[in-house]
Design a protein around this motif. Structure first.
Motif, PDB file in Angstrom:
ATOM      1  N   ARG A   1       0.820  -1.205   0.000  1.00 35.37           N
ATOM      2  CA  ARG A   1       0.000   0.000   0.000  1.00 35.37           C
ATOM      3  C   ARG A   1       0.857   1.260   0.000  1.00 35.37           C
ATOM      4  N   SER A   2       2.024   1.198  -0.620  1.00 35.53           N
ATOM      5  CA  SER A   2       2.910   2.359  -0.669  1.00 35.53           C
ATOM      6  C   SER A   2       3.833   2.231  -1.872  1.00 35.53           C
ATOM      7  N   PHE A   3       4.254   3.386  -2.421  1.00 36.23           N
ATOM      8  CA  PHE A   3       5.263   3.367  -3.476  1.00 36.23           C
ATOM      9  C   PHE A   3       6.641   3.057  -2.908  1.00 36.23           C
ATOM     10  N   GLY A   4       6.793   3.189  -1.605  1.00 27.67           N
ATOM     11  CA  GLY A   4       8.089   3.006  -0.977  1.00 27.67           C
ATOM     12  C   GLY A   4       8.895   4.300  -1.002  1.00 27.67           C
ATOM     13  N   GLY A   5      10.031   4.289  -0.324  1.00 27.42           N
ATOM     14  CA  GLY A   5      10.866   5.477  -0.298  1.00 27.42           C
ATOM     15  C   GLY A   5      10.454   6.443   0.795  1.00 27.42           C
ATOM     16  N   ALA A   6      11.127   7.606   0.797  1.00 24.16           N
ATOM     17  CA  ALA A   6      10.893   8.603   1.838  1.00 24.16           C
ATOM     18  C   ALA A   6       9.532   9.274   1.663  1.00 24.16           C
ATOM     19  N   THR A   7       8.972   9.716   2.773  1.00 23.97           N
ATOM     20  CA  THR A   7       7.682  10.404   2.769  1.00 23.97           C
ATOM     21  C   THR A   7       7.882  11.879   3.079  1.00 23.97           C
ATOM     22  N   PRO A   8       7.408  12.765   2.214  1.00 26.57           N
ATOM     23  CA  PRO A   8       7.557  14.204   2.491  1.00 26.57           C
ATOM     24  C   PRO A   8       6.812  14.622   3.753  1.00 26.57           C
TER      25      PRO A   8
END
Length: 310
Positions: free
Chosen positions: A169-176
């Motif tokens: 349920r996420s693209f992955g990577g850092a979240t702004p």
């Protein structure tokens, strides 16, 4: 004379009867060859329809889905398919592919790389768990190439599921950080449009003109491309719409994916429009500079298509 007429009539009908099966057999042979080519390229058995189309399918029974709390069995709408119709230059292919959220980008990249067009991306259900989307594809060209392209789309999906059996349920990577601060000045210089700013969101809007049922309409009626930036200059998220004519759809898709902008929906918003506009919804994460340059590249492609130089 009467017997001769009977003989001539019988002979004439006989030729007609003989001609039809031979012609039908020729078509059958060609369609069998088509099915063989498709199988060789896709490893999928094709079914020949009465109207001369070869169809392959893949039932998504690898992930359990519920809709409105009820288990949705695959025959109720979780089927991927591709149909191949012989035309000049090879085949025309149309199809629909079931994708879960974390499969969309991989499937789309495979389709574009394989020479297919992506013609729609949307949902067929609500209250579905996990959310199910459908990516519609098209193409025209060499049979082996088109069938291999469909296979590459399905293989890309299978690779995602092999890596993570449960849809992510996420693209992955850092979240702004949604409470970050964005400096609009560099973006305004690039877009050459003044933004609206509210609650830390910096939004740019680019209107277009058209007609709806013979009435002239513009941006205030929904004919806009827009981009909303949230987060910080170093790490922001951007979401928005691209409004596109039919000729602009594939170039914009390619331009956005080349800059790692995720396409999350592709569909129409209205009927009775002149020209017919399509809308692409997107999401991207990165520095505001990277994101703005990505969107500018897609807008530049639109200008080139309109000028006939793409």
């Amino acid at each position: 004379m009467r017997n001769i007429r009977k003989l001539l009539l019988a002979t004439s009908v006989g030729f007609t009867i003989l001609a039809a099966p031979v012609h039908a057999q020729d078509n059958l042979d060609n369609l069998d060859n088509l099915a063989a080519l498709i199988f060789e390229a896709s490893h999928a058995e094709a079914t020949i329809t009465e109207d001369g189309v070869a169809r392959i399918g893949w039932t998504r029974d690898d992930v359990e889905v519920s809709v409105d709390g009820m288990r949705l069995d695959p025959p109720a709408g979780l089927g991927s398919w591709a149909a191949f119709k012989p035309v000049e230059g090879g085949v025309m292919v149309m199809g629909d592919t079931v994708v879960f959220e974390d499969e969309i980008t991989a499937a789309m990249d495979a389709a574009l790389e394989g020479g297919l067009t992506v013609t729609a991306l949307h949902n067929h259900f609500i209250f579905d768990d996990p959310p199910v989307y459908f990516m519609h594809i098209g193409g025209h060209g060499d049979t082996t190439r088109m069938a291999a392209a469909v296979k590459s789309v399905w293989d890309a999906i299978k690779a995602v599921r092999q890596a993570n059996p449960v849809p992510q349920r996420s693209f992955g990577g850092a979240t702004p950080d949604p409470d970050g601060v964005i400096d609009p000045a560099p973006l305004t210089d690039l877009f050459n449009v003044e933004p609206t700013i509210g609650e830390g969101v910096v939004k740019y809007t680019f209107p277009r003109l058209g007609r709806m049922h013979g009435v002239e309409i513009g941006g205030s009626m929904g004919l806009t491309t827009w981009a909303a930036f949230s987060g910080s200059d170093e790490l922001a998220a951007v979401d928005g719409d691209f409004i596109m004519t039919e000729d602009e759809v594939q170039p914009v898709l390619r331009a956005l994916r080349e800059h790692d902008i995720h396409v999350v929906a592709l569909h129409n918003h209205m009927v009775g429009g002149e020209p017919i506009y399509y809308f692409l919804h997107y999401w991207g994460v990165g520095s505001t500079k990277e994101l703005a340059e990505a969107l500018s590249s897609a807008r530049d492609v639109q200008d080139r298509v309109e000028a006939g130089s793409y």
